[in-house]
Design a protein around this motif. Structure first.
Motif, short mmCIF file in Angstrom:
data_model
loop_
_atom_site.label_atom_id
_atom_site.label_comp_id
_atom_site.label_asym_id
_atom_site.label_seq_id
_atom_site.Cartn_x
_atom_site.Cartn_y
_atom_site.Cartn_z
N ASP A 1 0.80 -1.22 0.00
CA ASP A 1 0.00 0.00 0.00
C ASP A 1 0.84 1.27 0.00
OD1 ASP A 1 -2.24 -1.54 0.00
OD2 ASP A 1 -2.76 -1.21 2.10
N LYS A 2 1.95 1.25 0.74
CA LYS A 2 2.77 2.46 0.85
C LYS A 2 3.32 2.90 -0.49
CE LYS A 2 6.89 -0.20 1.97
NZ LYS A 2 8.09 -0.32 2.83
N ARG A 3 3.48 1.97 -1.43
CA ARG A 3 4.03 2.32 -2.74
C ARG A 3 3.02 3.08 -3.60
NH1 ARG A 3 6.71 -2.88 -2.11
NH2 ARG A 3 8.74 -2.40 -1.21
N PHE A 4 1.73 2.95 -3.28
CA PHE A 4 0.69 3.56 -4.10
C PHE A 4 0.33 4.96 -3.58
CE2 PHE A 4 0.46 -0.91 -4.94
CZ PHE A 4 0.15 -1.01 -6.28
N ALA A 5 1.31 5.64 -3.00
CA ALA A 5 1.13 7.02 -2.56
C ALA A 5 1.53 7.97 -3.68
CB ALA A 5 1.99 7.27 -1.31
N GLU A 6 1.22 9.24 -3.51
CA GLU A 6 1.46 10.22 -4.57
C GLU A 6 2.93 10.32 -4.95
OE1 GLU A 6 -0.53 11.97 -6.63
OE2 GLU A 6 -2.03 10.64 -5.77
N ASP A 7 3.83 10.31 -3.95
CA ASP A 7 5.24 10.43 -4.32
C ASP A 7 5.73 9.19 -5.06
OD1 ASP A 7 5.14 8.77 -2.12
OD2 ASP A 7 6.61 9.89 -0.93
N GLY A 8 5.14 8.02 -4.75
CA GLY A 8 5.48 6.81 -5.49
C GLY A 8 5.09 6.91 -6.95
N TRP A 9 3.88 7.41 -7.19
CA TRP A 9 3.44 7.57 -8.58
C TRP A 9 4.28 8.62 -9.30
CZ3 TRP A 9 0.89 3.85 -10.53
CH2 TRP A 9 -0.07 3.13 -9.80
N ALA A 10 4.71 9.64 -8.57
CA ALA A 10 5.56 10.68 -9.19
C ALA A 10 6.89 10.08 -9.64
CB ALA A 10 5.79 11.81 -8.19
N VAL A 11 7.47 9.20 -8.80
CA VAL A 11 8.71 8.53 -9.18
C VAL A 11 8.47 7.64 -10.39
CG1 VAL A 11 10.43 6.82 -8.48
CG2 VAL A 11 9.71 8.59 -6.87
N LEU A 12 7.39 6.88 -10.36
CA LEU A 12 7.12 5.95 -11.46
C LEU A 12 6.92 6.68 -12.78
CD1 LEU A 12 6.71 3.03 -12.33
CD2 LEU A 12 4.28 3.25 -11.73
N GLU A 13 6.33 7.85 -12.72
CA GLU A 13 6.15 8.64 -13.95
C GLU A 13 7.51 8.99 -14.57
OE1 GLU A 13 4.12 12.86 -15.46
OE2 GLU A 13 3.75 12.11 -13.42
N VAL A 14 8.47 9.39 -13.73
CA VAL A 14 9.80 9.70 -14.23
C VAL A 14 10.48 8.45 -14.75
CG1 VAL A 14 12.07 10.64 -13.65
CG2 VAL A 14 10.02 11.64 -12.63
N VAL A 15 10.32 7.34 -14.03
CA VAL A 15 10.92 6.07 -14.46
C VAL A 15 10.41 5.68 -15.84
CG1 VAL A 15 10.96 3.58 -14.01
CG2 VAL A 15 11.38 5.19 -12.14
N ARG A 16 9.10 5.77 -16.04
CA ARG A 16 8.53 5.40 -17.34
C ARG A 16 9.04 6.31 -18.45
NH1 ARG A 16 2.43 4.44 -14.93
NH2 ARG A 16 2.44 2.14 -14.96
#
Length: 327
Positions: free
Chosen positions: A241-256
């Motif tokens: 669950d902790k990975r599905f926070a806003e900062d996690g999605w922000a990191v994933l956007e950069v990764v993609r």
């Protein structure tokens, strides 16, 4: 494959460590198929991975047994392999079924070797800190295992830096076997260890073996912000669950975005970020299939500029939280 030495030791290990937690039947997301598990392990050996990690508690010994079978079938030169396992978790109900007492450590080391079909393990790790057992007692037991030739090096996993520093101090004080490595949760969205144990390890020459380097699959890019996860650990385990926070999605956007620019997969990019950290010896990857494994190995070919690393790290400021999840 690339190789490095583990911490300040002379033990040469592959830059990727094959983690075996997924091999077993304890959870629905595990690989409950011995042939598939054996195939992944054998392919890892073919690719030059010589560092393999498991634990007695993974499926209550089943993971160790699967690894032992695969190593026997593969018939590789034992002297080239670095096999690691761990002790602490519950192995049976009732008194003395878990922890880091001398009794439990010695008994479980023998049991692990039997399941693995080995005379010794290269790295024996305390899976967690045991508040009920004096660290001097645990160090004495680990010392005994090294003296008997059952263990070559000792390591630790997942604890506050102040506790790990106590263990290192006690080992130095008693001239006991010193921990040479630390397994800790470390990836692009879980960077809390940068504010905890990593500075201590840098100062003391302790090798870092990041577990969950892809954040339980989050950094592979297989999840979408607008959809509930339908498979894997995220569908069955609130640890994700902790990975599905806003900062996690922000990191994933950069990764993609950066992965697309470089023509690599998000998983390769995320692993490559860890491989570019000077303190990291070998991220522990847990592929369920040969395709996943081969994709992971491709991370060794990915390079970064300083500005690209800054771009990946910008969304998160590491903060240590001792209540962060467990594995």
């Amino acid at each position: 494959m690339e190789y490095t030495t583990l911490g300040r030791t002379g033990l040469e290990v592959s830059r990727l460590c094959l983690g075996c937690m997924n091999f077993g039947s304890d959870e629905p997301w595990m690989v409950d198929d011995r042939e598939q598990s054996h195939a992944v392990i054998e392919r890892a050996l073919d690719l030059g991975i010589n560092f393999i990690d498991t634990a007695n508690v993974y499926s209550r010994g089943e993971s160790e047994a699967i690894l032992g079978e695969a190593l026997a079938d593969a018939d590789r030169d034992r002297s080239e392999l670095a096999v690691a396992t761990k002790v602490y978790g519950p192995m049976h109900d009732g008194p003395n079924g878990q922890g880091l007492s001398r009794k439990h450590v010695l008994e479980q080391a023998e049991a692990s070797l039997e399941r693995l079909g080995l005379d010794y393990v290269d790295l024996y790790q305390i899976h967690r800190w045991d508040d009920e057992t004096p660290i001097a007692e645990t160090l004495s037991a680990l010392d005994r295992l090294v003296e008997k030739g059952m263990v070559r090096y000792v390591g630790a996993s997942t604890m506050p830096a102040w506790k790990f520093s106590k263990a290192l101090y006690e080992a130095d004080l008693d001239n006991a076997e010193r921990f040479v490595s630390m397994q800790c949760e470390y990836n692009l969205v879980d960077r809390h260890e940068e504010a905890n144990v990593l500075p201590l390890c840098a100062d003391q020459g302790i090798g870092i073996l990041p577990w969950s380097p892809l954040a339980g699959g989050f950094l592979t890019g297989k999840y979408d912000r607008e959809e509930e996860p339908a498979e894997g650990r995220a569908a069955t385990n609130d640890f994700m669950d902790k990975r599905f926070a806003e900062d996690g999605w922000a990191v994933l956007e950069v990764v993609r975005e950066l992965a697309d620019e470089k023509g690599v997969t998000p998983a390769q990019l995320s692993l490559a970020w860890l491989l570019h950290k000077p303190l990291v010896d070998a991220p522990i990857v847990g592929p369920r299939t040969i395709d996943h494994l081969e994709d992971n190995v491709g991370a060794l070919e990915v390079d970064f500029t300083d500005s690209e690393i800054e771009r990946l790290e910008e969304p998160i400021t590491p903060v240590w939280n001792p209540d962060i999840g467990d594995v």
